[in-house]
Enzyme design. Structure first.
Site, PDB file in Angstrom:
ATOM      1  N   CYS A  60      -4.104   0.540  -2.419  1.00 25.20           N
ATOM      2  CA  CYS A  60      -3.937  -0.719  -1.686  1.00 25.20           C
ATOM      3  C   CYS A  60      -2.863  -1.613  -2.314  1.00 25.20           C
ATOM      4  O   CYS A  60      -2.578  -1.537  -3.512  1.00 25.20           O
ATOM      5  CB  CYS A  60      -5.246  -1.486  -1.668  1.00 25.20           C
ATOM      6  SG  CYS A  60      -6.551  -0.725  -0.707  1.00 25.20           S
ATOM      7  N   GLU A  94      -2.976  -4.841  -2.951  1.00 27.47           N
ATOM      8  CA  GLU A  94      -3.456  -5.786  -3.960  1.00 27.47           C
ATOM      9  C   GLU A  94      -3.476  -5.120  -5.336  1.00 27.47           C
ATOM     10  O   GLU A  94      -3.093  -5.709  -6.342  1.00 27.47           O
ATOM     11  CB  GLU A  94      -4.874  -6.260  -3.605  1.00 27.47           C
ATOM     12  CG  GLU A  94      -4.983  -7.034  -2.302  1.00 27.47           C
ATOM     13  CD  GLU A  94      -5.223  -6.164  -1.078  1.00 27.47           C
ATOM     14  OE1 GLU A  94      -4.742  -5.008  -1.046  1.00 27.47           O
ATOM     15  OE2 GLU A  94      -5.892  -6.630  -0.147  1.00 27.47           O
ATOM     16  N   ASN A  99       0.842  -1.198   0.000  1.00 27.10           N
ATOM     17  CA  ASN A  99       0.000   0.000   0.000  1.00 27.10           C
ATOM     18  C   ASN A  99       0.878   1.250   0.000  1.00 27.10           C
ATOM     19  O   ASN A  99       1.949   1.284   0.611  1.00 27.10           O
ATOM     20  CB  ASN A  99      -1.019  -0.012   1.134  1.00 27.10           C
ATOM     21  CG  ASN A  99      -0.481  -0.356   2.496  1.00 27.10           C
ATOM     22  OD1 ASN A  99       0.524  -1.038   2.632  1.00 27.10           O
ATOM     23  ND2 ASN A  99      -1.157   0.108   3.516  1.00 27.10           N
ATOM     24  N   VAL A 100       0.400   2.238  -0.736  1.00 26.66           N
ATOM     25  CA  VAL A 100       1.126   3.503  -0.901  1.00 26.66           C
ATOM     26  C   VAL A 100       0.154   4.616  -0.531  1.00 26.66           C
ATOM     27  O   VAL A 100      -0.824   4.853  -1.257  1.00 26.66           O
ATOM     28  CB  VAL A 100       1.620   3.666  -2.358  1.00 26.66           C
ATOM     29  CG1 VAL A 100       2.379   4.977  -2.522  1.00 26.66           C
ATOM     30  CG2 VAL A 100       2.507   2.481  -2.770  1.00 26.66           C
ATOM     31  N   ALA A 114      -1.066  12.054   1.552  1.00 29.05           N
ATOM     32  CA  ALA A 114      -1.607  13.050   2.480  1.00 29.05           C
ATOM     33  C   ALA A 114      -3.059  13.379   2.151  1.00 29.05           C
ATOM     34  O   ALA A 114      -3.826  13.752   3.039  1.00 29.05           O
ATOM     35  CB  ALA A 114      -0.747  14.308   2.450  1.00 29.05           C
ATOM     36  N   ALA A 115      -3.423  13.276   0.892  1.00 27.74           N
ATOM     37  CA  ALA A 115      -4.841  13.327   0.502  1.00 27.74           C
ATOM     38  C   ALA A 115      -5.345  11.896   0.654  1.00 27.74           C
ATOM     39  O   ALA A 115      -5.165  11.051  -0.229  1.00 27.74           O
ATOM     40  CB  ALA A 115      -4.975  13.815  -0.938  1.00 27.74           C
ATOM     41  N   TYR A 116      -5.899  11.593   1.812  1.00 26.63           N
ATOM     42  CA  TYR A 116      -6.114  10.191   2.206  1.00 26.63           C
ATOM     43  C   TYR A 116      -6.860   9.353   1.169  1.00 26.63           C
ATOM     44  O   TYR A 116      -6.616   8.166   1.026  1.00 26.63           O
ATOM     45  CB  TYR A 116      -6.870  10.119   3.540  1.00 26.63           C
ATOM     46  CG  TYR A 116      -6.177  10.778   4.706  1.00 26.63           C
ATOM     47  CD1 TYR A 116      -4.796  10.975   4.711  1.00 26.63           C
ATOM     48  CD2 TYR A 116      -6.901  11.203   5.810  1.00 26.63           C
ATOM     49  CE1 TYR A 116      -4.162  11.587   5.784  1.00 26.63           C
ATOM     50  CE2 TYR A 116      -6.272  11.809   6.891  1.00 26.63           C
ATOM     51  CZ  TYR A 116      -4.906  12.003   6.871  1.00 26.63           C
ATOM     52  OH  TYR A 116      -4.287  12.598   7.923  1.00 26.63           O
TER      53      TYR A 116
HETATM   54  N1  THU Z   1      -5.263  -1.508   2.526  1.00 26.98           N
HETATM   55  C1  THU Z   1      -4.705  -2.349   1.597  1.00 26.98           C
HETATM   56  O1  THU Z   1      -3.554  -2.171   1.179  1.00 26.98           O
HETATM   57  N2  THU Z   1      -5.452  -3.394   1.149  1.00 26.98           N
HETATM   58  C2  THU Z   1      -6.755  -3.615   1.518  1.00 26.98           C
HETATM   59  O2  THU Z   1      -7.423  -4.434   0.912  1.00 26.98           O
HETATM   60  C3  THU Z   1      -7.312  -2.899   2.654  1.00 26.98           C
HETATM   61  C4  THU Z   1      -6.608  -1.650   3.039  1.00 26.98           C
HETATM   62  C5  THU Z   1      -4.470  -0.363   2.987  1.00 26.98           C
HETATM   63  C6  THU Z   1      -4.997   0.976   2.537  1.00 26.98           C
HETATM   64  C7  THU Z   1      -4.426   1.886   3.587  1.00 26.98           C
HETATM   65  O3  THU Z   1      -3.104   2.250   3.215  1.00 26.98           O
HETATM   66  C8  THU Z   1      -4.337   1.011   4.825  1.00 26.98           C
HETATM   67  O4  THU Z   1      -4.449  -0.330   4.382  1.00 26.98           O
HETATM   68  C9  THU Z   1      -5.415   1.279   5.850  1.00 26.98           C
HETATM   69  O5  THU Z   1      -6.675   1.219   5.277  1.00 26.98           O
END
Ligand code: THU
Length: 137
Positions: free
Chosen positions: A54, A56, A43-44, A47-49
């Site tokens: 993700c 995947e 996951n990357v 700041a702009a949430y």
């Molecule tokens: N996140 C993922 O990378 N995969 C998911 O399927 C669920 C959520 C990440 C997004 C965010 O960076 C962090 O987990 C918290 O939601």
């Protein structure tokens, strides 16, 4: 194909690359193509949430950008450092559905070694994908 130890090593390494200054919730993904090529995902955050990406989806987008096509994949492994494995969000399930065959295994794991095996169809039953558009006249 059954989960391999090298895939578990791969997904842990992928997770370590996560950029998560806001949530500190690191997710790793490891996508295995049918030809044996593997793709790391993490996951990357931003700041702009709402612009966080993700793990995947980074793995799948990376594979497509390198020339792989929908259906070229054998398995996806996901890992988090949580008491029980966490599961892909709805947006990721939709992208997995688009790019992977319904029977492809998705292994949900955690760092301490728990494994939950599901298929793409299990994660998004009755889902919509590009295959649904093939019969449009
Ligand atoms: N996140 C993922 O990378 N995969 C998911 O399927 C669920 C959520 C990440 C997004 C965010 O960076 C962090 O987990 C918290 O939601």
């Amino acid at each position: 194909m059954d989960l391999k130890n090298e895939w578990l090593d791969g997904v842990k390494t992928a997770r370590e690359k996560a950029y998560t200054p806001y949530s500190n919730f690191k997710v790793g993904a490891f996508l295995i193509a049918k030809d044996g090529t593997t793709f790391d995902g993490c996951n990357v955050e931003n700041a702009a949430y709402g612009d966080c990406i993700c793990a995947e989806r980074t793995a799948l987008v990376s594979a497509i950008a390198q020339g792989y096509k929908p259906g070229d994949f054998e398995a996806l492994v996901v890992t988090t450092d949580t008491p029980t494995p966490s599961s892909p969000c709805g947006s990721c399930r939709q992208v997995i559905k688009e790019l992977c065959n319904d029977e492809m295994p998705v292994y949900l794991t955690n760092i301490k070694g728990d494994v939950i095996k599901r298929t793409v169809d299990d994660l998004l039953p009755l889902g919509f994908s590009g295959r649904d558009l093939e019969d449009v006249k």
